[in-house]
Design an enzyme around this catalytic site. Structure first.
Site, PDB file in Angstrom:
ATOM      1  CB  CYS A 116      32.736 -36.752   9.187  1.00  0.00           C
ATOM      2  SG  CYS A 116      31.283 -37.819   9.024  1.00  0.00           S
ATOM      3  CG  HIS A 253      34.637 -36.389   5.180  1.00  0.00           C
ATOM      4  ND1 HIS A 253      34.761 -37.711   5.560  1.00  0.00           N
ATOM      5  CD2 HIS A 253      33.339 -36.049   5.406  1.00  0.00           C
ATOM      6  CE1 HIS A 253      33.588 -38.145   5.998  1.00  0.00           C
ATOM      7  NE2 HIS A 253      32.717 -37.161   5.906  1.00  0.00           N
ATOM      8  CG  ASN A 283      30.543 -40.195   5.490  1.00  0.00           C
ATOM      9  OD1 ASN A 283      31.600 -40.342   6.105  1.00  0.00           O
ATOM     10  ND2 ASN A 283      29.731 -39.171   5.714  1.00  0.00           N
TER      11      ASN A 283
END
Length: 326
Positions: A116, A253, A283
């Protein structure tokens, strides 16, 4: 003494697959509910790549939009860096596949895998090339098809992720751009968030999908993420001699709304100065920061001259931040 070179964002772009999967849709085939997911994550829906739609397909759509915004063509690119943990192929890299589609033959092209944190890592690498004076125009992309590696019976993970891509074009500039980058990792905690198979370890020939899946110890990941992001924010501010109130926008994020809120609280930043897309995108791993950045710029919220703090945390563990003057 030579004048400092900065990496200025000249253009941004993003792309989301057409298919939308809501929490109510998920509740049709896994033991969950819209209320359960929203309360724990802030996610209400996510996008899912169509059959045959690949990470490179998403990256291409985001890239051409960023290039149009920057006024560049494939021939203008000196380097392509793609952050992804879901490449089309083991090799060639997704960056090489993208390079061919963009008509950017001859420039360097490679992938960066930091889960990520992939876009933050990729942006940092690109910035270093520009600072060194070896390139002047770089395409940086974060693109993922995470839904291809989910166990759709595991409600602790399948509700979290979506597919998408974001891109930026960086150009060398003498006046403004990326001020500092900060990268960290802790491989000792890999099994708190990981995919247990690969080419040289864990691969079981003949097993469906080779056992590819996301495994996560959610409560531990949450605690480590909040602590790591607090630390890297402080590190970034100290390195630039800034106060937390100097930041105009936090672009984090998009993993979990509670993590985003915790970071904003640490910065004493109201949520209306934080870019949030997790409710609509889920996500998207390395795609999340550039997706949020592009949305904020195209909506007119982020303006030239403002100070932006980008940050991310991902499997590895990896984490990092980028401070830039847009």
């Amino acid at each position: 003494m030579s004048e400092r070179i900065y990496s200025r964002i000249a253009g941004t772009g993003s792309y989301l697959p057409e298919k939308v999967l809501t929490n109510d849709d998920l509740a049709q085939f896994v033991d969950t509910s819209d209320e359960w997911i929203t309360a724990r994550t802030g996610i209400r829906e996510r996008h899912v790549a169509a059959e045959g739609e690949t990470t490179c397909d998403l990256a291409y759509q985001a890239a051409i939009r960023a290039m149009e915004a920057a006024g560049v063509t494939g021939a203008d690119l000196d380097l392509i860096v793609v952050g992804t943990t879901t490449p089309d192929l083991i090799f060639p890299s997704t960056a090489c596949l993208l390079q061919a589609r963009l008509g950017a033959s001859g420039c360097g092209a490679f992938d960066v895998n930091a889960a990520c944190s992939g876009f933050i890592y990729a942006l940092t690498v690109a910035d270093q090339f520009i600072r060194a004076g070896t390139v002047r125009t770089v395409l940086v992309v974060g693109s993922e098809t995470l839904t291809r590696m989910l166990d759709w019976g595991d409600r602790s993970t399948c509700v979290l992720f979506g597919d998408g891509a974001g891109a930026v074009v960086l150009k060398a500039d003498r006046e403004t751009g990326i001020l500092s980058t900060h990268l960290h990792a802790d491989g000792a905690k890999k099994e708190l968030l990981w995919n247990p198979v690969g080419v040289s370890a864990g691969f079981k020939p003949g097993e469906k999908n080779a056992g590819v899946r996301v495994l996560m110890t959610g409560n531990e990941v949450f605690k480590h993420a909040v602590k790591a992001l607090d630390s890297v924010v402080e590190e970034t501010l100290e390195a630039n001699g800034l106060d937390r109130h100097d930041i105009d926008w936090l672009i984090p994020h998009q993993a979990n709304l509670r993590i985003i809120e915790a970071t904003a609280k640490r910065l004493d930043m109201p949520m209306d100065r934080v870019v949030v897309t997790v409710d609509r995108h889920g996500n998207t791993s390395s795609g999340s920061v550039p997706l949020a950045l592009d949305e904020a710029i195209r909506s007119g919220r982020v303006q030239r001259g403002q100070l932006l703090l980008l940050e991310a945390f991902g499997g590895g563990f990896t984490w990092g931040a980028v401070l830039l003057r847009y």
